[in-house]
Design a protein around this motif. Structure first.
Motif, PDB file in Angstrom:
ATOM      1  N   GLU A   1      18.189   2.435  -5.874  1.00  0.00           N
ATOM      2  CA  GLU A   1      19.587   2.662  -6.248  1.00  0.00           C
ATOM      3  C   GLU A   1      19.681   3.535  -7.505  1.00  0.00           C
ATOM      4  N   TYR A   2      18.812   3.272  -8.457  1.00  0.00           N
ATOM      5  CA  TYR A   2      18.812   4.048  -9.698  1.00  0.00           C
ATOM      6  C   TYR A   2      18.484   5.510  -9.413  1.00  0.00           C
ATOM      7  N   ALA A   3      17.475   5.746  -8.556  1.00  0.00           N
ATOM      8  CA  ALA A   3      17.104   7.122  -8.208  1.00  0.00           C
ATOM      9  C   ALA A   3      18.259   7.850  -7.523  1.00  0.00           C
ATOM     10  N   LEU A   4      19.062   7.111  -6.770  1.00  0.00           N
ATOM     11  CA  LEU A   4      20.160   7.725  -6.029  1.00  0.00           C
ATOM     12  C   LEU A   4      21.260   8.250  -6.947  1.00  0.00           C
ATOM     13  N   VAL A   5      21.469   7.593  -8.085  1.00  0.00           N
ATOM     14  CA  VAL A   5      22.573   8.001  -8.965  1.00  0.00           C
ATOM     15  C   VAL A   5      22.150   9.019 -10.026  1.00  0.00           C
ATOM     16  N   LEU A   6      20.843   9.269 -10.170  1.00  0.00           N
ATOM     17  CA  LEU A   6      20.415  10.267 -11.157  1.00  0.00           C
ATOM     18  C   LEU A   6      20.852  11.663 -10.721  1.00  0.00           C
ATOM     19  N   PRO A   7      21.279  12.504 -11.666  1.00  0.00           N
ATOM     20  CA  PRO A   7      21.856  13.809 -11.308  1.00  0.00           C
ATOM     21  C   PRO A   7      20.864  14.805 -10.720  1.00  0.00           C
ATOM     22  N   ASN A   8      19.576  14.681 -11.030  1.00  0.00           N
ATOM     23  CA  ASN A   8      18.611  15.688 -10.574  1.00  0.00           C
ATOM     24  C   ASN A   8      17.796  15.262  -9.359  1.00  0.00           C
ATOM     25  N   THR A   9      18.131  14.132  -8.742  1.00  0.00           N
ATOM     26  CA  THR A   9      17.389  13.695  -7.556  1.00  0.00           C
ATOM     27  C   THR A   9      18.060  14.213  -6.290  1.00  0.00           C
TER      28      THR A   9
ATOM     29  N   TRP B   1       0.830  -1.210   0.000  1.00  0.00           N
ATOM     30  CA  TRP B   1       0.000   0.000   0.000  1.00  0.00           C
ATOM     31  C   TRP B   1       0.863   1.257   0.000  1.00  0.00           C
ATOM     32  N   ILE B   2       1.931   1.254   0.791  1.00  0.00           N
ATOM     33  CA  ILE B   2       2.847   2.407   0.807  1.00  0.00           C
ATOM     34  C   ILE B   2       3.459   2.597  -0.574  1.00  0.00           C
ATOM     35  N   THR B   3       3.871   1.490  -1.199  1.00  0.00           N
ATOM     36  CA  THR B   3       4.469   1.573  -2.535  1.00  0.00           C
ATOM     37  C   THR B   3       3.481   2.120  -3.550  1.00  0.00           C
ATOM     38  N   LEU B   4       2.244   1.668  -3.477  1.00  0.00           N
ATOM     39  CA  LEU B   4       1.225   2.111  -4.424  1.00  0.00           C
ATOM     40  C   LEU B   4       0.996   3.617  -4.325  1.00  0.00           C
ATOM     41  N   VAL B   5       0.808   4.112  -3.099  1.00  0.00           N
ATOM     42  CA  VAL B   5       0.525   5.531  -2.908  1.00  0.00           C
ATOM     43  C   VAL B   5       1.778   6.378  -3.172  1.00  0.00           C
ATOM     44  N   ALA B   6       2.906   5.997  -2.531  1.00  0.00           N
ATOM     45  CA  ALA B   6       4.126   6.785  -2.696  1.00  0.00           C
ATOM     46  C   ALA B   6       4.623   6.753  -4.135  1.00  0.00           C
ATOM     47  N   GLY B   7       4.476   5.619  -4.813  1.00  0.00           N
ATOM     48  CA  GLY B   7       4.920   5.523  -6.202  1.00  0.00           C
ATOM     49  C   GLY B   7       4.212   6.511  -7.097  1.00  0.00           C
ATOM     50  N   MET B   8       2.887   6.642  -6.905  1.00  0.00           N
ATOM     51  CA  MET B   8       2.130   7.594  -7.724  1.00  0.00           C
ATOM     52  C   MET B   8       2.513   9.041  -7.399  1.00  0.00           C
ATOM     53  N   VAL B   9       2.709   9.329  -6.104  1.00  0.00           N
ATOM     54  CA  VAL B   9       3.074  10.685  -5.705  1.00  0.00           C
ATOM     55  C   VAL B   9       4.435  11.077  -6.281  1.00  0.00           C
ATOM     56  N   PHE B  10       5.441  10.203  -6.115  1.00  0.00           N
ATOM     57  CA  PHE B  10       6.780  10.520  -6.618  1.00  0.00           C
ATOM     58  C   PHE B  10       6.817  10.522  -8.143  1.00  0.00           C
ATOM     59  N   ALA B  11       5.993   9.692  -8.774  1.00  0.00           N
ATOM     60  CA  ALA B  11       5.933   9.704 -10.242  1.00  0.00           C
ATOM     61  C   ALA B  11       5.447  11.059 -10.747  1.00  0.00           C
TER      62      ALA B  11
ATOM     63  N   SER C   1       7.087  16.129 -13.398  1.00  0.00           N
ATOM     64  CA  SER C   1       7.170  17.591 -13.448  1.00  0.00           C
ATOM     65  C   SER C   1       8.620  18.078 -13.479  1.00  0.00           C
ATOM     66  N   ARG C   2       9.560  17.252 -12.986  1.00  0.00           N
ATOM     67  CA  ARG C   2      10.981  17.627 -12.966  1.00  0.00           C
ATOM     68  C   ARG C   2      11.718  17.132 -14.198  1.00  0.00           C
ATOM     69  N   GLY C   3      11.017  16.458 -15.087  1.00  0.00           N
ATOM     70  CA  GLY C   3      11.641  15.977 -16.311  1.00  0.00           C
ATOM     71  C   GLY C   3      12.346  14.640 -16.170  1.00  0.00           C
ATOM     72  N   LEU C   4      12.169  13.948 -15.044  1.00  0.00           N
ATOM     73  CA  LEU C   4      12.787  12.628 -14.857  1.00  0.00           C
ATOM     74  C   LEU C   4      11.803  11.553 -15.335  1.00  0.00           C
ATOM     75  N   TYR C   5      11.664  11.471 -16.659  1.00  0.00           N
ATOM     76  CA  TYR C   5      10.583  10.668 -17.231  1.00  0.00           C
ATOM     77  C   TYR C   5      10.789   9.165 -17.036  1.00  0.00           C
ATOM     78  N   LEU C   6      12.024   8.699 -17.200  1.00  0.00           N
ATOM     79  CA  LEU C   6      12.263   7.263 -17.048  1.00  0.00           C
ATOM     80  C   LEU C   6      11.991   6.824 -15.609  1.00  0.00           C
ATOM     81  N   LEU C   7      12.481   7.591 -14.648  1.00  0.00           N
ATOM     82  CA  LEU C   7      12.242   7.254 -13.248  1.00  0.00           C
ATOM     83  C   LEU C   7      10.755   7.313 -12.929  1.00  0.00           C
ATOM     84  N   ALA C   8      10.073   8.333 -13.465  1.00  0.00           N
ATOM     85  CA  ALA C   8       8.635   8.455 -13.223  1.00  0.00           C
ATOM     86  C   ALA C   8       7.876   7.260 -13.792  1.00  0.00           C
ATOM     87  N   CYS C   9       8.269   6.817 -14.995  1.00  0.00           N
ATOM     88  CA  CYS C   9       7.611   5.650 -15.600  1.00  0.00           C
ATOM     89  C   CYS C   9       7.865   4.389 -14.780  1.00  0.00           C
TER      90      CYS C   9
END
Length: 369
Positions: free
Chosen positions: A82-90, A21-31, A36-44
């Motif tokens: 891990e992927y989110a951690l290495v992206l330059p704009n996160t 449930w946390i993943t479902l809600v938080a995933g949509m919020v962070f997506a 909006s920040r242009g991090l399309y791959l991470l959002a997808c």
């Protein structure tokens, strides 16, 4: 499935359900934020994973493959972190999610699985943090930051490991207490039910015998009335001690109520179980209970039933063994009955005379026990 495994699995289902449930809600919020920040791959990835979590919610309560689905959920979940951690704009605050890895892993995978999952992904997380944020700093500052990150992550692993070990130990202890008779220390009826299911499966797989003995102390009410309940309790503990000492490690001795006991004997045929019970009867009769200056003889009557010939489940075996135990009572007590055979041999011939002698000893007492 044994009771302790059922309880542990239900605990993990509850934890995983909350995390989904946390993943479902938080995933949509962070997506939405990352779109909006242009991090399309991470959002997808976050949208896809939120939908995956929602799909798992529909099956997690009933699936037989809980451990497999848990691993299938956790590995990509941690990889996205891990992927989110290495992206330059996160933000560097993503590392706060990395430090939840030990808690999640230990709760869902136990000590062994949690240790390895934590070790791999915490190590990768510390490495990713170092590559992303420390490449331009001085060596000393890098060492300080990596040390702080590393030791704080290690602390989370250690605390999670200790908690999970304590939780499992306490759970096993509670289950053991729930399955133990408080007076005698023997197993109780609940444990008998669990162990019979396990022993029956083993007996059916290996084509071995499994027998049940039900025994009841003779004239127990008269013992209580004459000497008091404290002596009655001593008699029960005295009997339990003898049973526990004389049986094999693979056998199970239980107190199933009042002065009634049961023995589960894997590998023992009906005749072998009857002979064993008769030997225990003789040993108990030869080991009287010392009450003040008196030696009080304790005897029992027993009935024996075998898996297959007397029934296919515990209820059927208990009914048959109980009926034969009462046959032993009515035939004079201090004997074992198995499928019409009385032990000691010839005991049924002396049944009427034995009953008369016992009744003469205390005419006022009802013919119980």
């Amino acid at each position: 499935m044994p009771e302790r495994l059922v309880q542990s699995e239900e605990h993990r289902r509850s934890v995983l359900r909350a995390l989904l449930w946390i993943t479902l809600v938080a995933g949509m919020v962070f997506a939405a934020i990352n779109f909006s920040r242009g991090l399309y791959l991470l959002a997808c990835l976050e949208v896809g994973y939120a939908l995956f979590a929602g799909a798992l919610l529909t099956i997690i309560g009933t699936t037989r493959y809980l451990w497999r689905w848990t691993v299938a959920y956790l590995v990509p979940f941690f990889c996205i972190m891990e992927y989110a951690l290495v992206l330059p704009n996160t933000s560097f605050t993503v590392f706060a999610w990395i430090q939840t890895i030990p808690i999640i892993s230990y709760l869902l995978l136990g000590r062994r699985g949690g240790f390895w999952m934590s070790l791999v992904f915490i190590g990768l997380g510390v490495l990713a943090f170092n590559v992303r944020y420390l490449s331009g700093d001085t060596l000393l500052l890098q060492v300080v930051v990596v040390a702080n990150i590393g030791f704080s992550s290690l602390a989370m692993m250690v605390f999670s490991h200790i908690y999970e070990r304590s939780r499992v130990d306490n759970e096993l202890r509670l289950i053991e207490l729930a399955g133990t008779d408080s007076l005698t220390g023997l197993a109780n009826r609940m444990r008998l039910t669990d162990e019979f299911a396990r022993m029956r499966s083993q007996a059916e797989r290996s084509n071995q015998a499994l027998s049940l003995v039900v025994l009841d102390l003779d004239w127990f009410k008269r013992l209580n009335d004459r000497f008091g309940h404290e002596v009655g309790d001593r008699a029960l503990k005295h009997t339990a001690k003898l049973l526990a000492a004389r049986l094999r490690e693979s056998d199970l001795a239980c107190r199933i109520g009042g002065e009634e006991f049961a023995l589960l004997l894997p590998g023992a045929t009906l005749s072998q179980a009857a002979a064993l019970a008769d030997g225990l009867r003789e040993q108990l009769a030869q080991a009287p209970l010392q009450v003040d200056e008196q030696k009080v003889m304790i005897t029992f009557s027993a009935g024996v039933a075998a898996l297959g010939e007397d029934g296919a489940d515990l209820s059927a075996l208990l009914r048959t063994a109980d009926r034969r135990m009462y046959e032993a009572k009515h035939s004079g007590r201090d004997q074992v009955v198995a499928a019409g055979q009385h032990y000691p041999l010839g005991a049924e011939l002396a049944g009427t005379a034995a009953t008369e002698r016992l009744a003469d000893a205390d005419k006022a007492a009802p013919p119980e026990g």
